[in-house]
Scaffold this active site. Structure first.
Site, mmCIF file in Angstrom:
data_model
loop_
_atom_site.group_PDB
_atom_site.id
_atom_site.type_symbol
_atom_site.label_atom_id
_atom_site.label_comp_id
_atom_site.label_asym_id
_atom_site.label_seq_id
_atom_site.Cartn_x
_atom_site.Cartn_y
_atom_site.Cartn_z
ATOM 1 N N ASP A 37 42.728 26.396 32.814
ATOM 2 C CA ASP A 37 42.268 25.258 32.020
ATOM 3 C C ASP A 37 43.462 24.574 31.353
ATOM 4 O OD1 ASP A 37 40.848 23.495 30.395
ATOM 5 O OD2 ASP A 37 39.301 24.956 29.943
ATOM 6 N N ASP A 38 43.642 23.287 31.641
ATOM 7 C CA ASP A 38 44.635 22.439 30.954
ATOM 8 C C ASP A 38 46.092 22.799 31.261
ATOM 9 O OD1 ASP A 38 42.404 21.327 29.809
ATOM 10 O OD2 ASP A 38 42.929 21.791 27.745
ATOM 11 N N CYS A 76 37.001 18.909 31.539
ATOM 12 C CA CYS A 76 36.504 20.276 31.714
ATOM 13 C C CYS A 76 35.275 20.377 32.613
ATOM 14 C CB CYS A 76 36.187 20.883 30.348
ATOM 15 S SG CYS A 76 37.646 21.259 29.347
ATOM 16 N N HIS A 157 31.149 26.281 31.144
ATOM 17 C CA HIS A 157 31.067 24.915 30.619
ATOM 18 C C HIS A 157 30.279 23.987 31.526
ATOM 19 C CE1 HIS A 157 33.340 21.796 27.918
ATOM 20 N NE2 HIS A 157 32.062 21.933 27.619
ATOM 21 N N ASP A 294 42.476 22.609 36.048
ATOM 22 C CA ASP A 294 41.344 21.688 35.986
ATOM 23 C C ASP A 294 41.723 20.286 35.537
ATOM 24 O OD1 ASP A 294 41.752 22.146 33.226
ATOM 25 O OD2 ASP A 294 39.612 22.038 32.791
#
Length: 458
Positions: A37-38, A76, A157, A294
């Site tokens: 993530d990120d 996300c 999520h 992502d």
């Protein structure tokens, strides 16, 4: 009957009347998907010496490094919905993150009966779904039909409990909450959740990696498996593991850089542990590893323009690391500079597993299997389209060296990425023919996705 149920019924009929299966079970590799993530495109050691990622660097050196990989909607929830289904977020009506809070119709547990949300700052007021509907076929369902056992670990999520991984084709889930990020990476991890509430004095990445290692060590070998490790790292909050933070502080990093470098190094440690577990179990040669982020980083990803917060459809927000390693198939040190997108991975997983991706309707990607084997990328027949519903900048069209950005207000800008990777020189005025062609492509695509009513470009 849902899409998945209909397709499954057809598959059962085919198996009943076909004497030979499409591919022997032993030919199906295990698949490990490491979804971070990120993590920015430049935030890996082999691209930027500021970061220490020896395990990811080694993975890139042994596999195929897709240097021009893009997320269809760098955010996300949309990025996850597309990865699962192979369908563009615009088609899914998931073009923003799924929010929380009572103002958005959610209770304190992250649950809601409200199907759509709105975003005050979105000029188009695009209604965005609060969960991924169950009727869409996920890669877990597709691979399950091909004989795979599916384990999901980490961040979801894509909706609360009725829409969790165990309702979307996964046999096992672990560490999955209703929220897009933890309140801390140090225990206790989540507010208003009993997920991992029994864990004391540990770091979230390590807890999830322990479960990955246990899953691999407990593998019985009677069927292939897919392990989906969807990290919460390196998403904020900026909470590093203390020993890694101290390591980078001792090297002279300021607090901000030390925190982020420590979070990245924690993910790299996890990649190393998972690969070591596969090797120790003796199944590394039978396992494909896919490493992906992502969206771009919270921080500016120079020299690329944009991040997850600003100009997100620019290269710094939409271009992400993608590495695929398949022992005996990928040639070490291979780079693929062709344009690929997160929409492509569903079809790729299905074909890795011996299935036929053409059996699935409304896929918006192509299989990357030829490129994984060292062959040319198939012609997808159209540009890559990016799409979000937050601000004025809402769409991108990536075609060869060209990239057009489209705004709700009607503005467009054009960049030659081969010559201007930082997207600083808008050449739309001197290339009106290209702008006209790409605008036409975007309008036709929006009509196909059924989102033309929200368009800023006519």
């Amino acid at each position: 009957m849902s899409e998945h149920a209909t397709r499954k019924a057809i598959l059962v009929c085919l198996l009943c009347f076909t004497p030979v299966s499409l591919q022997a079970e032993t030919d199906k590799p295990n698949i490990v998907l490491l979804f971070v993530d990120d993590l920015g495109w430049y935030d890996l050691g082999y691209r930027n010496a500021k970061f220490e990622t020896p395990n990811i660097d080694r993975l890139a050196g042994e596999g195929v490094d897709f240097t021009r990989a893009y997320i269809a909607s760098p955010t996300c929830s949309p990025s996850r919905a597309t990865l699962l289904t192979g369908k563009h977020p615009a088609r899914l009506q998931i073009v923003r993150h799924i929010p929380t809070g009572t103002t958005n119709g959610f209770d304190k547990w992250g649950r809601t009966d409200q199907e759509f949300n709105q975003w005050d700052g979105d000029p188009a007021q695009f209604p965005c779904r609060n969960w991924l509907p169950l009727e869409h076929t996920t890669y877990a369902e597709a691979l399950g039909d091909l004989g795979y056992h599916n384990t999901f670990i980490g961040k979801w999520h894509l909706g609360h409990e009725p829409y969790h991984p165990d309702k979307q084709g996964f046999d096992v889930q672990f560490g999955t909450s209703n929220f897009g990020h933890p309140k801390s990476y140090l225990a206790p991890f989540f507010k208003n959740s009993d997920v991992l509430s029994d864990v004391k004095n540990d770091y979230l990445k390590d807890v999830l990696t322990d479960r990955c290692v246990d899953t691999i060590e407990g593998y019985e070998g009677d069927q292939p498996f897919m392990l989906s490790m969807w990290y919460y790292n390196v998403h904020r909050p900026p909470v590093p593991r203390p020993d890694l933070f101290d390591h980078f502080k001792a090297k002279g990093y300021d607090d901000t850089d030390a925190i982020y470098a420590a979070q990245v190094k924690a993910v790299d440690e996890s990649v190393g542990r998972i690969r070591h577990a596969l090797a120790t179990k003796g199944i590394a040669d039978d396992t494909v590893i896919v490493f992906l982020s992502d969206q771009g980083s919270w921080y500016q990803n120079l020299p690329l323009r944009g991040s997850k917060r600003v100009d997100t459809l620019c290269e710094g927000g939409a271009r992400v690391p993608l590495i695929i390693h398949w022992s005996g198939v990928t040639k070490p040190g291979t780079r693929c500079d062709g344009l690929v997108q997160s929409t492509d991975l569903f079809a790729t997983f299905v074909e890795m597993a011996g299935g036929d991706s053409s059996a699935f309707s409304d896929l918006d990607g192509i299989s990357l299997l030829p490129a994984i084997r060292g062959e040319p990328l198939p012609d997808r027949g159209e540009p890559l389209f990016g799409y979000r519903a937050y601000q004025d900048l809402y769409a991108s069209v990536r075609d060869g060296d060209w990239k057009m950005l489209a705004y709700r207000s009607g503005k467009v800008s054009l960049y030659n990425i081969a010559q201007d990777e930082s997207e600083q020189n808008d050449v739309s005025e001197s290339n009106g023919d290209i702008v006209k062609r790409l605008t036409g492509e975007l309008v036709a695509w929006e009509q196909r996705m059924n989102v033309q009513q929200y368009s800023g470009v006519q």
